[in-house]
Design a protein around this motif. Structure first.
Motif, PDB file in Angstrom:
ATOM      1  N   ALA A 184       0.829  -1.202   0.000  1.00 53.33           N
ATOM      2  CA  ALA A 184       0.000   0.000   0.000  1.00 53.33           C
ATOM      3  C   ALA A 184       0.870   1.260   0.000  1.00 53.33           C
ATOM      4  N   ALA A 185       1.948   1.265   0.783  1.00 51.82           N
ATOM      5  CA  ALA A 185       2.833   2.437   0.826  1.00 51.82           C
ATOM      6  C   ALA A 185       3.514   2.659  -0.512  1.00 51.82           C
ATOM      7  N   PHE A 186       3.950   1.570  -1.159  1.00 60.82           N
ATOM      8  CA  PHE A 186       4.619   1.708  -2.451  1.00 60.82           C
ATOM      9  C   PHE A 186       3.662   2.229  -3.522  1.00 60.82           C
ATOM     10  N   LEU A 187       2.468   1.636  -3.589  1.00 63.60           N
ATOM     11  CA  LEU A 187       1.496   2.081  -4.594  1.00 63.60           C
ATOM     12  C   LEU A 187       1.077   3.522  -4.356  1.00 63.60           C
ATOM     13  N   LEU A 188       1.028   3.941  -3.094  1.00 62.09           N
ATOM     14  CA  LEU A 188       0.683   5.332  -2.799  1.00 62.09           C
ATOM     15  C   LEU A 188       1.746   6.273  -3.342  1.00 62.09           C
ATOM     16  N   ASP A 189       3.029   5.923  -3.156  1.00 56.09           N
ATOM     17  CA  ASP A 189       4.100   6.767  -3.674  1.00 56.09           C
ATOM     18  C   ASP A 189       4.069   6.826  -5.201  1.00 56.09           C
ATOM     19  N   ARG A 190       3.834   5.680  -5.829  1.00 55.18           N
ATOM     20  CA  ARG A 190       3.780   5.673  -7.294  1.00 55.18           C
ATOM     21  C   ARG A 190       2.599   6.473  -7.809  1.00 55.18           C
ATOM     22  N   ASP A 191       1.449   6.373  -7.142  1.00 59.22           N
ATOM     23  CA  ASP A 191       0.287   7.148  -7.565  1.00 59.22           C
ATOM     24  C   ASP A 191       0.535   8.637  -7.406  1.00 59.22           C
ATOM     25  N   GLU A 192       1.249   9.025  -6.343  1.00 60.22           N
ATOM     26  CA  GLU A 192       1.539  10.444  -6.167  1.00 60.22           C
ATOM     27  C   GLU A 192       2.411  10.962  -7.301  1.00 60.22           C
ATOM     28  N   ILE A 193       3.389  10.185  -7.749  1.00 59.15           N
ATOM     29  CA  ILE A 193       4.225  10.616  -8.867  1.00 59.15           C
ATOM     30  C   ILE A 193       3.415  10.654 -10.155  1.00 59.15           C
ATOM     31  N   ALA A 194       2.550   9.647 -10.375  1.00 57.50           N
ATOM     32  CA  ALA A 194       1.759   9.611 -11.606  1.00 57.50           C
ATOM     33  C   ALA A 194       0.751  10.748 -11.662  1.00 57.50           C
ATOM     34  N   ARG A 195       0.169  11.127 -10.492  1.00 55.62           N
ATOM     35  CA  ARG A 195      -0.840  12.182 -10.488  1.00 55.62           C
ATOM     36  C   ARG A 195      -0.238  13.572 -10.359  1.00 55.62           C
ATOM     37  N   SER A 196       1.037  13.680 -10.076  1.00 52.17           N
ATOM     38  CA  SER A 196       1.655  14.989  -9.927  1.00 52.17           C
ATOM     39  C   SER A 196       1.726  15.701 -11.273  1.00 52.17           C
ATOM     40  N   ASP A 197       1.962  17.016 -11.229  1.00 54.53           N
ATOM     41  CA  ASP A 197       2.083  17.792 -12.460  1.00 54.53           C
ATOM     42  C   ASP A 197       3.244  17.282 -13.300  1.00 54.53           C
ATOM     43  N   GLN A 198       4.359  16.950 -12.628  1.00 59.96           N
ATOM     44  CA  GLN A 198       5.520  16.446 -13.345  1.00 59.96           C
ATOM     45  C   GLN A 198       5.217  15.104 -14.009  1.00 59.96           C
ATOM     46  N   GLY A 199       4.529  14.195 -13.278  1.00 58.05           N
ATOM     47  CA  GLY A 199       4.209  12.884 -13.843  1.00 58.05           C
ATOM     48  C   GLY A 199       3.244  12.968 -15.013  1.00 58.05           C
ATOM     49  N   GLN A 200       2.210  13.793 -14.895  1.00 56.39           N
ATOM     50  CA  GLN A 200       1.252  13.929 -15.992  1.00 56.39           C
ATOM     51  C   GLN A 200       1.897  14.578 -17.207  1.00 56.39           C
ATOM     52  N   SER A 201       2.739  15.583 -16.989  1.00 58.81           N
ATOM     53  CA  SER A 201       3.406  16.232 -18.115  1.00 58.81           C
ATOM     54  C   SER A 201       4.360  15.261 -18.815  1.00 58.81           C
ATOM     55  N   PHE A 202       5.100  14.446 -18.038  1.00 58.84           N
ATOM     56  CA  PHE A 202       6.009  13.479 -18.651  1.00 58.84           C
ATOM     57  C   PHE A 202       5.239  12.430 -19.447  1.00 58.84           C
ATOM     58  N   GLN A 203       4.112  11.939 -18.913  1.00 58.95           N
ATOM     59  CA  GLN A 203       3.333  10.934 -19.628  1.00 58.95           C
ATOM     60  C   GLN A 203       2.782  11.488 -20.927  1.00 58.95           C
ATOM     61  N   ALA A 204       2.307  12.753 -20.913  1.00 58.27           N
ATOM     62  CA  ALA A 204       1.818  13.363 -22.148  1.00 58.27           C
ATOM     63  C   ALA A 204       2.946  13.518 -23.167  1.00 58.27           C
ATOM     64  N   PHE A 205       4.135  13.900 -22.692  1.00 59.69           N
ATOM     65  CA  PHE A 205       5.282  14.037 -23.592  1.00 59.69           C
ATOM     66  C   PHE A 205       5.671  12.678 -24.176  1.00 59.69           C
ATOM     67  N   PHE A 206       5.657  11.630 -23.356  1.00 57.91           N
ATOM     68  CA  PHE A 206       6.025  10.296 -23.846  1.00 57.91           C
ATOM     69  C   PHE A 206       4.999   9.781 -24.850  1.00 57.91           C
ATOM     70  N   ASP A 207       3.715  10.029 -24.602  1.00 59.52           N
ATOM     71  CA  ASP A 207       2.687   9.633 -25.560  1.00 59.52           C
ATOM     72  C   ASP A 207       2.874  10.356 -26.884  1.00 59.52           C
ATOM     73  N   TYR A 208       3.287  11.614 -26.826  1.00 56.33           N
ATOM     74  CA  TYR A 208       3.532  12.363 -28.059  1.00 56.33           C
ATOM     75  C   TYR A 208       4.681  11.730 -28.839  1.00 56.33           C
ATOM     76  N   LEU A 209       5.743  11.321 -28.138  1.00 55.38           N
ATOM     77  CA  LEU A 209       6.881  10.717 -28.825  1.00 55.38           C
ATOM     78  C   LEU A 209       6.519   9.377 -29.464  1.00 55.38           C
ATOM     79  N   LEU A 210       5.537   8.657 -28.891  1.00 55.44           N
ATOM     80  CA  LEU A 210       5.168   7.345 -29.421  1.00 55.44           C
ATOM     81  C   LEU A 210       4.336   7.443 -30.696  1.00 55.44           C
ATOM     82  N   SER A 211       3.877   8.626 -31.063  1.00 62.58           N
ATOM     83  CA  SER A 211       3.068   8.788 -32.271  1.00 62.58           C
ATOM     84  C   SER A 211       3.992   8.822 -33.490  1.00 62.58           C
TER      85      SER A 211
END
Length: 495
Positions: free
Chosen positions: A230-257
């Motif tokens: 539970a502690a590990f998944l909480l930390d990962r979710d915080e990174i994924a939901r953070s502004d930095q995590g969302q911006s990186f995921q959008a950038f990576f999705d753009y590169l995959l196109s």
């Protein structure tokens, strides 16, 4: 402390212990900044083997000592050890290799960037940055506007401006960017591209901090594995939901196109060939898309290593708990055998289970379902035929549930209870290109385990997306197997 905010005396005092600040005050700062800046920033090298980096540093020290004898008396490996200890370089061992590798830290890149901004520049462009600021402000104001009429007026204003440009072009009036305006915009593109690469290392550093925190929790864990999970998944979710995590995921999705990658490469090549930039174009800028993709893949590798660490932790804790339960059972059996045949043994009281009855009148009365009347009147079509909706259908969506179904079907049909990725792709050819292939590496199911063998590779051939032809991809050998409970076959039959 936010970027651009004021800092007080205590914050500055604390920052003086930052590795970047320590580097700028070091005696051999010139050697560190020049050598590491060339290798890790200019050449964008990531994960340099120790022998290669030591050899290059030894050559550099030889040249410097020839110019000024005795300037750097220590050997190259001693300098690398000192730089690693001070937090300017990161030394690590990649999976499956016994030779150490080096990579630059975010602190080193910050120091290099700050030093390179010190010299006076012959040309400082301001127009493009002002246009960027105005465009961003307009996007934020327009993107948060809730009044439909205001949005319609803004779109009409943009349409009128475009119509005016078309009219001037038809009249033979062609507005061209001046050489200074073109150079201004080119410098902004170049600086932004370098800043993106520098930001990737900072994202990786944040993920590695999470990895260190997780390893510390594993080493000092005393509770159950559910609490650690539970502690590990909480930390990962915080990174994924953070502004930095969302911006990186959008950038990576753009590169995959593939379409956007091709567009970006064509634009860079076209701009670098402009005669107005003769002698000032940076040819290394053409390699930036590949450097972005490599940096993004390194960041994703860090996330995969975290997941593998979690899997090993859960397996080890599960085996330890199984051994503990087995030891308790055997201890109970030994005690029962020792007490066999003895009288006047102490007893114990058991609670007799009883049924809880509910009378019919205690149940809730029937509540009829409220029916909703739907308005089936056809919607009138819009008269505006100039609306371009092609962007709504240009994205690539991969159905991971369908891929999981393909894997479960292949595993269930195999007598050995396992199936490799190459066979699955042969039975179900890829239709969405690289995005669909990468999605197979993210397939998760309670009844499946994925085993990656980096020593073996498979060559996969799949058709390109939106363009004719085929593409080859060499990937590690991946095998999907049922877990110990054998749930994968049951799931496949139910589906």
């Amino acid at each position: 402390m936010r970027s651009g905010g004021c800092v007080d005396f205590d914050q500055v005092t604390e920052l003086m212990r930052h590795p970047a600040w320590v580097l700028l005050r070091a005696d051999n700062a010139a050697l560190v900044l020049s050598f590491c800046g060339t290798v890790f920033v200019d050449e964008n090298a990531r994960g340099v083997p120790e022998t290669v980096l030591e050899s290059r540093l030894d050559d550099r020290l030889y040249v410097l000592n020839e110019e000024k004898p005795g300037s750097f008396p220590r050997p190259a490996d001693a300098y690398l050890a000192e730089w690693t200890k001070n937090g300017w370089l990161r030394k690590y061992y990649p999976p499956g290799e016994d030779e150490a590798h080096f990579d630059a830290t975010a602190a080193l890149e910050k120091a290099v960037a700050w030093v390179r901004e010190l010299p006076a520049r012959s040309f400082i462009g301001t127009e493009s940055r002002l246009n960027t600021i105005v465009a961003l402000l307009r996007q934020m104001a327009f993107g948060t506007e809730t009044d439909p009429q205001t949005r319609i007026d803004e779109l009409r204003r943009e349409r009128d401006a475009i119509d005016a440009q078309i009219a001037r072009l038809r009249a033979g009036e062609v507005d061209m960017l001046s050489p200074l305006a073109l150079l201004d915009r080119y410098q902004q593109v170049e600086s932004t591209a370098v800043e993106l690469l520098r930001d990737f290392r900072e994202v990786e550093a944040n993920l590695r901090e999470l990895d260190v925190r997780l390893r510390h929790q594993v080493a000092t864990a005393e509770g159950g594995k559910g609490e650690q999970l539970a502690a590990f998944l909480l930390d990962r979710d915080e990174i994924a939901r953070s502004d930095q995590g969302q911006s990186f995921q959008a950038f990576f999705d753009y590169l995959l196109s593939p379409r956007r990658q091709q567009e970006l490469r064509e634009l860079l090549q076209q701009v670098n060939q402009l005669p107005q930039l003769e002698g000032r174009a940076n040819q290394s800028l053409l390699k930036v898309p590949f450097a972005w993709l490599e940096a993004a893949e390194n960041t994703q590798d860090t996330v995969r290593q975290l997941t593998e660490q979690l899997r090993r932790f859960l397996v080890d804790r599960s085996r330890a708990e199984d051994r503990r339960v087995l030891a308790l059972v055997r201890s109970t059996q030994r005690h029962v055998t020792a007490l066999e045949g003895q009288a006047d043994l102490p007893g114990m009281t058991l609670d007799i289970p009883q049924a809880h009855l509910t009378l019919p009148m205690e149940r809730r009365l029937y509540m009829p379902v409220e029916r909703i009347e739907l308005d089936t009147i056809a919607v009138e079509e819009s008269d505006d035929a100039e609306v371009d909706i092609s962007e709504l259908f240009s994205g690539v969506h991969v159905d991971t549930e369908a891929l999981a179904g393909h894997v479960l079907e292949a595993v269930a049909a195999s007598p050995s209870g396992q199936a490799n990725l190459a066979a699955i792709v042969d039975d179900h050819p890829l239709t969405l290109g690289l995005a669909e292939l990468l999605a197979y590496f993210q397939v998760e199911h309670p009844g499946l385990d994925m085993i990656v063998d980096p020593d073996r590779t498979d060559l996969l051939v799949y058709p390109r997306v939106h363009v004719p032809g085929h593409t080859q991809a060499r990937v590690p050998h991946v095998t999907f197997v049922r877990d110990e409970g054998g749930n994968a076959a049951g799931k496949a039959e139910q589906e």
